[in-house]
Design a protein around this motif. Sequence first.
Motif, PDB file in Angstrom:
ATOM      1  N   ASP A 190       0.837  -1.210   0.000  1.00  0.00           N
ATOM      2  CA  ASP A 190       0.000   0.000   0.000  1.00  0.00           C
ATOM      3  C   ASP A 190       0.865   1.251   0.000  1.00  0.00           C
ATOM      4  O   ASP A 190       0.540   2.252  -0.654  1.00  0.00           O
ATOM      5  CB  ASP A 190      -0.915   0.006   1.231  1.00  0.00           C
ATOM      6  CG  ASP A 190      -1.949  -1.101   1.176  1.00  0.00           C
ATOM      7  OD1 ASP A 190      -2.207  -1.625   0.063  1.00  0.00           O
ATOM      8  OD2 ASP A 190      -2.504  -1.449   2.241  1.00  0.00           O
ATOM      9  N   ILE A 191       1.957   1.175   0.730  1.00  0.00           N
ATOM     10  CA  ILE A 191       2.865   2.326   0.789  1.00  0.00           C
ATOM     11  C   ILE A 191       3.467   2.606  -0.580  1.00  0.00           C
ATOM     12  O   ILE A 191       3.578   3.757  -1.024  1.00  0.00           O
ATOM     13  CB  ILE A 191       3.966   2.080   1.837  1.00  0.00           C
ATOM     14  CG1 ILE A 191       3.362   2.114   3.236  1.00  0.00           C
ATOM     15  CG2 ILE A 191       5.079   3.109   1.719  1.00  0.00           C
ATOM     16  CD1 ILE A 191       4.305   1.657   4.327  1.00  0.00           C
ATOM     17  N   ASP A 192       3.874   1.506  -1.272  1.00  0.00           N
ATOM     18  CA  ASP A 192       4.428   1.678  -2.627  1.00  0.00           C
ATOM     19  C   ASP A 192       3.389   2.320  -3.544  1.00  0.00           C
ATOM     20  O   ASP A 192       3.716   3.226  -4.334  1.00  0.00           O
ATOM     21  CB  ASP A 192       4.855   0.317  -3.189  1.00  0.00           C
ATOM     22  CG  ASP A 192       6.078  -0.233  -2.459  1.00  0.00           C
ATOM     23  OD1 ASP A 192       6.808   0.575  -1.855  1.00  0.00           O
ATOM     24  OD2 ASP A 192       6.286  -1.456  -2.493  1.00  0.00           O
ATOM     25  N   SER A 193       2.146   1.848  -3.443  1.00  0.00           N
ATOM     26  CA  SER A 193       1.078   2.416  -4.263  1.00  0.00           C
ATOM     27  C   SER A 193       0.840   3.880  -3.905  1.00  0.00           C
ATOM     28  O   SER A 193       0.649   4.736  -4.769  1.00  0.00           O
ATOM     29  CB  SER A 193      -0.203   1.604  -4.067  1.00  0.00           C
ATOM     30  OG  SER A 193      -1.270   2.178  -4.778  1.00  0.00           O
ATOM     31  N   LEU A 194       0.893   4.151  -2.593  1.00  0.00           N
ATOM     32  CA  LEU A 194       0.680   5.513  -2.139  1.00  0.00           C
ATOM     33  C   LEU A 194       1.816   6.437  -2.594  1.00  0.00           C
ATOM     34  O   LEU A 194       1.595   7.600  -2.924  1.00  0.00           O
ATOM     35  CB  LEU A 194       0.570   5.520  -0.614  1.00  0.00           C
ATOM     36  CG  LEU A 194       0.106   6.816   0.032  1.00  0.00           C
ATOM     37  CD1 LEU A 194      -1.251   7.246  -0.527  1.00  0.00           C
ATOM     38  CD2 LEU A 194       0.025   6.666   1.534  1.00  0.00           C
ATOM     39  N   LYS A 195       3.014   5.889  -2.615  1.00  0.00           N
ATOM     40  CA  LYS A 195       4.146   6.678  -3.103  1.00  0.00           C
ATOM     41  C   LYS A 195       3.946   7.083  -4.559  1.00  0.00           C
ATOM     42  O   LYS A 195       4.291   8.206  -4.969  1.00  0.00           O
ATOM     43  CB  LYS A 195       5.445   5.879  -2.949  1.00  0.00           C
ATOM     44  CG  LYS A 195       5.960   5.825  -1.514  1.00  0.00           C
ATOM     45  CD  LYS A 195       7.236   5.032  -1.441  1.00  0.00           C
ATOM     46  CE  LYS A 195       7.782   4.999  -0.006  1.00  0.00           C
ATOM     47  NZ  LYS A 195       9.017   4.199   0.088  1.00  0.00           N
ATOM     48  N   LYS A 196       3.380   6.141  -5.337  1.00  0.00           N
ATOM     49  CA  LYS A 196       3.096   6.465  -6.737  1.00  0.00           C
ATOM     50  C   LYS A 196       2.056   7.578  -6.827  1.00  0.00           C
ATOM     51  O   LYS A 196       2.180   8.502  -7.650  1.00  0.00           O
ATOM     52  CB  LYS A 196       2.610   5.212  -7.474  1.00  0.00           C
ATOM     53  CG  LYS A 196       3.688   4.148  -7.647  1.00  0.00           C
ATOM     54  CD  LYS A 196       3.127   2.912  -8.333  1.00  0.00           C
ATOM     55  CE  LYS A 196       4.193   1.822  -8.455  1.00  0.00           C
ATOM     56  NZ  LYS A 196       3.640   0.599  -9.088  1.00  0.00           N
ATOM     57  N   GLU A 197       1.025   7.475  -5.979  1.00  0.00           N
ATOM     58  CA  GLU A 197      -0.001   8.512  -5.962  1.00  0.00           C
ATOM     59  C   GLU A 197       0.601   9.858  -5.541  1.00  0.00           C
ATOM     60  O   GLU A 197       0.280  10.909  -6.110  1.00  0.00           O
ATOM     61  CB  GLU A 197      -1.127   8.128  -5.001  1.00  0.00           C
ATOM     62  CG  GLU A 197      -1.949   6.942  -5.466  1.00  0.00           C
ATOM     63  CD  GLU A 197      -3.069   6.629  -4.489  1.00  0.00           C
ATOM     64  OE1 GLU A 197      -3.436   7.540  -3.734  1.00  0.00           O
ATOM     65  OE2 GLU A 197      -3.552   5.482  -4.498  1.00  0.00           O
ATOM     66  N   ILE A 198       1.471   9.790  -4.550  1.00  0.00           N
ATOM     67  CA  ILE A 198       2.130  11.028  -4.094  1.00  0.00           C
ATOM     68  C   ILE A 198       2.956  11.639  -5.212  1.00  0.00           C
ATOM     69  O   ILE A 198       2.965  12.860  -5.421  1.00  0.00           O
ATOM     70  CB  ILE A 198       3.002  10.715  -2.855  1.00  0.00           C
ATOM     71  CG1 ILE A 198       2.112  10.398  -1.653  1.00  0.00           C
ATOM     72  CG2 ILE A 198       3.923  11.888  -2.530  1.00  0.00           C
ATOM     73  CD1 ILE A 198       2.858   9.865  -0.453  1.00  0.00           C
ATOM     74  N   LYS A 199       3.651  10.788  -5.950  1.00  0.00           N
ATOM     75  CA  LYS A 199       4.468  11.278  -7.058  1.00  0.00           C
ATOM     76  C   LYS A 199       3.587  11.930  -8.114  1.00  0.00           C
ATOM     77  O   LYS A 199       3.926  13.003  -8.675  1.00  0.00           O
ATOM     78  CB  LYS A 199       5.261  10.125  -7.676  1.00  0.00           C
ATOM     79  CG  LYS A 199       6.255  10.570  -8.741  1.00  0.00           C
ATOM     80  CD  LYS A 199       7.078   9.381  -9.241  1.00  0.00           C
ATOM     81  CE  LYS A 199       8.071   9.833 -10.303  1.00  0.00           C
ATOM     82  NZ  LYS A 199       8.869   8.702 -10.821  1.00  0.00           N
ATOM     83  N   ALA A 200       2.422  11.292  -8.409  1.00  0.00           N
ATOM     84  CA  ALA A 200       1.496  11.875  -9.391  1.00  0.00           C
ATOM     85  C   ALA A 200       0.958  13.211  -8.901  1.00  0.00           C
ATOM     86  O   ALA A 200       0.831  14.173  -9.681  1.00  0.00           O
ATOM     87  CB  ALA A 200       0.342  10.892  -9.646  1.00  0.00           C
ATOM     88  N   LEU A 201       0.648  13.300  -7.608  1.00  0.00           N
ATOM     89  CA  LEU A 201       0.178  14.558  -7.032  1.00  0.00           C
ATOM     90  C   LEU A 201       1.251  15.638  -7.154  1.00  0.00           C
ATOM     91  O   LEU A 201       0.965  16.791  -7.495  1.00  0.00           O
ATOM     92  CB  LEU A 201      -0.192  14.365  -5.572  1.00  0.00           C
ATOM     93  CG  LEU A 201      -1.527  13.675  -5.275  1.00  0.00           C
ATOM     94  CD1 LEU A 201      -1.659  13.413  -3.791  1.00  0.00           C
ATOM     95  CD2 LEU A 201      -2.692  14.520  -5.766  1.00  0.00           C
TER      96      LEU A 201
END
Length: 467
Positions: free
Chosen positions: A94-105
């Motif tokens: 989930d953290i890896d996925s969230l990191k991707k979302e953070i990067k997109a943001l």
Amino acid sequence: MSLKKKLIILNTTIMLGLGSAFAIPSVKAESISDIQSQRTGLQSDISEAEQVIQELKKEQTKMNAQIAQIESAMKENDQKIKDTKQEIRDTEKDIDSLKKEIKALEERIAKREEVLKERALSFQESGGDVEYLEVVLGSKSFGEFVNRVGAVATIVEADQQILSEQEADKADLEKKQATVEKKLQSLKDMEVELKGMQSQIKDQKAETVNMKAKIEKKESETEALKQSLENKDAGLEAQIASIRENIKKEEERKASEKADLDRAAEEVNSSNASSEEPSSSSSEESSSSSKAESSASGSSKGESLSNSSNSSKNSSADKPAAASKPEASKTETSSKPSSANTGSAITAGYKYIGNSTYKFGGGRTASDIANGLFDCSGFVAWAYKQAGVNLPASTDALKSAGRQVSSSQKQPGDLVFFNTYKTDGHVGIYVGGGKFIGSQSSTGVAIANMESGYWADVFNGRVVRVN
């Protein structure tokens, strides 16, 4: 040899034989009585040894049950550790996925910043920025003024939307970061708790296994003692049987000798009947004299036997009676209760002793309480709630649930703390007599001794009296 001498010899022999026949069984009987007395003592010792063995077997059964509980707790804890590790792995995904979302943001934020920069550059003139008011007032005609006002309004509205989206994305980013950090911290705390608990359970199992080994050794030694006593008893029983057999043979031998002597006497008397009267009269005198002598001899032997018997009895009477063992005095310890209504808190958990299971985080729902599922702090909070006192259900909070008192002043109802897998990692309710009641990971709700063994080693001296 004359007839009179033969009669004297025969009668004397008969009396001596009879005296010997009765004297020897008497001595043998005394020997049997002594041995039988020894056997009584040995059989009493055997009975005591048997009782000790039965008690040790009960203790061993109890230890086996405790070890089974500990192993069950370890198995459950292992499963919780596995589940936690799996949850950590899932969270890392989930953290890896969230990191991707953070990067997109972050990329969206960067693009918006570029748009804002372009907006600003469109209104720049040589060397500096131009305010929206200057743009409007710089119109050369009314139509241009209207156009410029419309353009500025559109740009301002667009910029405000971009800024609003920017702020929303930033807030969303901060919220997700906080969520991730909280979840990670929670998992780390749980992992520490579980590993600490596992270490504690292993220590308790090692102590229980050690105690079981000592009990087994003691049982083995007692069994060996019992076997030795039984062997001695069997030896004494065989000795008694041998003495009785010897007595029987001796009596048979003496009876046979007596019969032989009786026959010989009859033969002599028959021969004497055919003799002359003077000779017969002389023989009778000789016989009377012989009988008198024999009677005197028999009387002397009787006195000797009587004296021997009396001496034996006196010797037995002179022996001091065995001192009876004093009964162990029983003392009762009474303690003054704490100021809170601790009586109900102490007795509330008795119904769960031997009828409960340790559960991490247990005791906080009606279902857990109904099924006897508690952890240490949950049990303490529940027990005090039965006494009408509301306490927090965590060890850290319970440290501040009252005033701290000296360990030497602890009273029933006080909270006692232990350094298990961490400082103040376990808590229970003191019940007096050096014991406390609590929900232990290896036993569930139980009363444990805090003055010896494992709990004495980990008791940290913290005692809190509930106000």
